[in-house]
Design a protein around this motif. Structure first.
Motif, PDB file in Angstrom:
ATOM      1  N   PRO A 190       0.807  -1.234   0.000  1.00 21.01           N
ATOM      2  CA  PRO A 190       0.000   0.000   0.000  1.00 21.01           C
ATOM      3  C   PRO A 190       0.834   1.276   0.000  1.00 21.01           C
ATOM      4  N   ASN A 191       1.941   1.314   0.768  1.00 22.08           N
ATOM      5  CA  ASN A 191       2.695   2.570   0.754  1.00 22.08           C
ATOM      6  C   ASN A 191       3.554   2.725  -0.495  1.00 22.08           C
ATOM      7  N   LEU A 192       3.678   1.659  -1.319  1.00 25.84           N
ATOM      8  CA  LEU A 192       4.331   1.777  -2.615  1.00 25.84           C
ATOM      9  C   LEU A 192       3.370   2.282  -3.684  1.00 25.84           C
ATOM     10  N   LEU A 193       2.171   1.720  -3.718  1.00 26.71           N
ATOM     11  CA  LEU A 193       1.263   1.949  -4.841  1.00 26.71           C
ATOM     12  C   LEU A 193       0.139   2.930  -4.566  1.00 26.71           C
ATOM     13  N   HIS A 197      -4.700  10.224  -2.042  1.00 28.22           N
ATOM     14  CA  HIS A 197      -5.704  10.563  -3.052  1.00 28.22           C
ATOM     15  C   HIS A 197      -6.186   9.352  -3.854  1.00 28.22           C
ATOM     16  N   ARG A 198      -5.442   8.237  -3.786  1.00 25.04           N
ATOM     17  CA  ARG A 198      -5.787   7.080  -4.603  1.00 25.04           C
ATOM     18  C   ARG A 198      -5.382   5.803  -3.882  1.00 25.04           C
ATOM     19  N   ASP A 199      -6.324   4.874  -3.740  1.00 22.94           N
ATOM     20  CA  ASP A 199      -6.050   3.601  -3.079  1.00 22.94           C
ATOM     21  C   ASP A 199      -6.319   2.426  -4.016  1.00 22.94           C
ATOM     22  N   TYR A 200      -6.209   2.656  -5.317  1.00 23.82           N
ATOM     23  CA  TYR A 200      -6.537   1.625  -6.306  1.00 23.82           C
ATOM     24  C   TYR A 200      -5.550   1.677  -7.470  1.00 23.82           C
ATOM     25  N   VAL A 201      -5.574   0.603  -8.278  1.00 22.97           N
ATOM     26  CA  VAL A 201      -4.907   0.579  -9.576  1.00 22.97           C
ATOM     27  C   VAL A 201      -5.971   0.288 -10.627  1.00 22.97           C
ATOM     28  N   LEU A 202      -5.622   0.475 -11.894  1.00 21.37           N
ATOM     29  CA  LEU A 202      -6.604   0.339 -12.964  1.00 21.37           C
ATOM     30  C   LEU A 202      -6.610  -1.060 -13.565  1.00 21.37           C
ATOM     31  N   ALA A 212      -5.384  -2.798  -1.654  1.00 19.42           N
ATOM     32  CA  ALA A 212      -5.472  -3.729  -0.517  1.00 19.42           C
ATOM     33  C   ALA A 212      -5.752  -5.155  -0.984  1.00 19.42           C
ATOM     34  N   SER A 213      -6.436  -5.306  -2.136  1.00 22.17           N
ATOM     35  CA  SER A 213      -6.761  -6.653  -2.626  1.00 22.17           C
ATOM     36  C   SER A 213      -5.538  -7.369  -3.199  1.00 22.17           C
ATOM     37  N   LEU A 214      -4.440  -6.637  -3.422  1.00 19.81           N
ATOM     38  CA  LEU A 214      -3.216  -7.234  -3.949  1.00 19.81           C
ATOM     39  C   LEU A 214      -2.259  -7.667  -2.848  1.00 19.81           C
ATOM     40  N   VAL A 215      -2.533  -7.242  -1.625  1.00 17.33           N
ATOM     41  CA  VAL A 215      -1.663  -7.588  -0.501  1.00 17.33           C
ATOM     42  C   VAL A 215      -1.655  -9.103  -0.323  1.00 17.33           C
ATOM     43  N   GLY A 216      -0.475  -9.665  -0.128  1.00 16.32           N
ATOM     44  CA  GLY A 216      -0.335 -11.107   0.029  1.00 16.32           C
ATOM     45  C   GLY A 216       0.006 -11.825  -1.263  1.00 16.32           C
ATOM     46  N   ILE A 308       7.892  -7.801  -6.120  1.00 17.31           N
ATOM     47  CA  ILE A 308       7.554  -7.588  -4.708  1.00 17.31           C
ATOM     48  C   ILE A 308       6.948  -8.870  -4.152  1.00 17.31           C
ATOM     49  N   GLY A 309       7.431  -9.309  -2.995  1.00 12.08           N
ATOM     50  CA  GLY A 309       6.948 -10.542  -2.401  1.00 12.08           C
ATOM     51  C   GLY A 309       5.613 -10.372  -1.688  1.00 12.08           C
ATOM     52  N   PRO A 310       4.988 -11.472  -1.265  1.00 11.29           N
ATOM     53  CA  PRO A 310       3.712 -11.419  -0.553  1.00 11.29           C
ATOM     54  C   PRO A 310       3.756 -10.579   0.721  1.00 11.29           C
ATOM     55  N   ASP A 311       4.959 -10.424   1.300  1.00 12.41           N
ATOM     56  CA  ASP A 311       5.107  -9.620   2.519  1.00 12.41           C
ATOM     57  C   ASP A 311       5.304  -8.133   2.207  1.00 12.41           C
ATOM     58  N   GLY A 312       5.278  -7.747   0.938  1.00 11.80           N
ATOM     59  CA  GLY A 312       5.446  -6.345   0.559  1.00 11.80           C
ATOM     60  C   GLY A 312       6.889  -5.910   0.421  1.00 11.80           C
TER      61      GLY A 312
END
Length: 421
Positions: A190-193, A197-202, A212-216, A308-312
């Motif tokens: 999350p702090n990378l992407l 102002h934006r919490d999503y990707v396209l 958040a759905s990409l975490v892990g 990037i690994g599952p642990d971020g």
């Protein structure tokens, strides 16, 4: 009365032979000559060297004939103009030309907003090149007004940190490096992407996929652009590998891999056209996080694939090389997986011939590895990076991935060469 320079001090000698020492600035000693106390400005006006007093000064060594100089200069212009707006009296750049003639100098300098040593002053340019041991261009030496220790890696600082590197001092560099280290230790997806102002990707459908759905998951950050020729070659390969990895994971009931495009396209239309060829996610065009990601991962050229690994945390910034070497087998790109693949290559190499005749090449190719003359290389067949085992021509340096070799008998190979002529 005349003026002379002795050991960095301006000496005024009167007609009767009496001399008087006058202190001179650090910049006057470096940038002026016995016949000249000014620099050129873009308008053609003469600017006194003493006007640089109290400023941070970057000495830009470059030339019109070398393409990397043109690319770096374009980037530096943006940073220079931004600093001129924020700290107008604290920063200046002086161009030290290696151009071949006055026309080339004038053409190149015409695109620069800063000062320059006159093209005709060859002695000053040579003296600066010797003093700072300039071996390659572009080179940017950062000088502090009240510090005798210059910063020599100004090009890297500009590429990595931009205006944030100001005032380009050693202390600022140490501070930035410390901040980088802390960011790596605290790195999460999350702090990378995402940002405030934006919490999503396209996605291609226009759907906003929450970060958040990409975490892990294992995430590939693909730095690329439509205008980039190497990207045009690598992207189809990456698409094929992406589909194969997704297929294998789907068969296992697993969905823990995704790629996110980090575009450096120059306009929305180019971004849209390029992204439409890809099956994965993307950051929005022109998103401010793109520059932060380029700096964070020290992206030095594209295409560039960060895993990037599952642990971020960052697994590797050499995803492109791993894809070229191992294709879909590289997943999940961990050190353990790479070691396993390297051992597998070692075993396979035992069954490879030590000498081959490659279709279309006139010399023998020898099987080499890191330990016996091999190492990182660019395959002359597929134009992609390789390492470890390779077939190498000891006469001309031609190198090929073992998988790219098309072995033929000697007579057939010679006939091909003759026909190619």
């Amino acid at each position: 009365m005349r003026t002379e320079m002795k050991d960095g001090t301006r000496v005024v000698v009167s007609d009767n032979g009496i001399s008087e020492e006058l202190s001179v600035s650090k910049f006057s000693h470096l940038l002026a000559s016995k016949d000249r106390d000014f620099l050129l400005s873009p308008s053609g006006a003469q600017v006194k060297v003493c006007d640089l007093e109290g400023k941070v000064v970057g000495l830009l060594f470059g030339a019109n004939w070398y393409p990397p100089c043109r690319g770096f200069t374009q980037m530096l212009v943006g940073i220079y103009e931004e600093l001129k707006r924020s700290v107008p009296d604290e920063f200046e750049v002086v161009y030290v030309s290696s151009d071949e003639d006055l026309d080339a100098f004038s053409s190149f300098y015409g695109n620069m907003p800063w000062l320059a040593i006159p093209f005709s002053d060859l002695e000053t340019k040579k003296a600066l090149t010797r003093k700072y041991d300039v071996e390659g261009i572009p080179c940017l030496i950062m000088l502090q007004a009240h510090d005798s220790k210059e910063v020599r890696d100004g090009v890297e600082l500009v590429y990595r940190y931009g205006v944030q590197a100001f005032p380009f001092s050693r202390q600022r560099l140490e501070q930035l490096q410390k901040e980088d280290s802390q960011k790596r230790e605290n790195q999460t997806l999350p702090n990378l992407l995402a940002n405030q102002h934006r919490d999503y990707v396209l996605s291609h459908t226009g759907f906003q996929v929450p970060v958040a759905s990409l975490v892990g998951k294992t995430i590939g950050l693909y730095f690329s652009a439509e205008w980039c020729v190497p990207c045009a070659k690598f992207t189809p390969k990456l698409i094929s590998v992406y589909h194969k990895i997704k297929q294998e994971l789907s068969e296992k009931g697993d969905e823990d891999f995704e790629i996110v495009l980090v575009s450096s396209d120059r306009d929305q239309a180019s971004f849209d056209s390029y992204y439409n060829t890809m099956p994965w996610l993307a950051l929005p065009f022109g998103d401010p996080e793109i520059k932060n990601l380029v700096r964070h991962f020290n992206v030095q050229g594209i295409p560039w694939l960060v895993i990037i690994g599952p642990d971020g945390k960052t697994i590797t910034v050499h995803g492109r090389s791993l894809i070229n070497l191992y294709q879909e087998n590289a997943f999940p790109f961990t050190n353990a997986k790479v070691e396993q693949l390297e051992k597998q290559l070692e075993e396979e190499a035992k069954d490879l011939p030590t000498l081959v005749f490659h279709e279309g090449h006139r010399h023998d190719l020898n099987l080499v590895s890191d330990g016996n003359g091999g190492g990182p290389f660019i395959c002359c067949v597929c134009d992609e990076q390789g390492s470890s085992w390779a077939y190498q021509c000891l006469q001309c340096g031609y190198e090929v991935h073992p998988k790219c070799v098309k072995a033929v008998d000697r007579d057939h190979n010679n006939n091909n060469v003759l026909m190619d002529r």
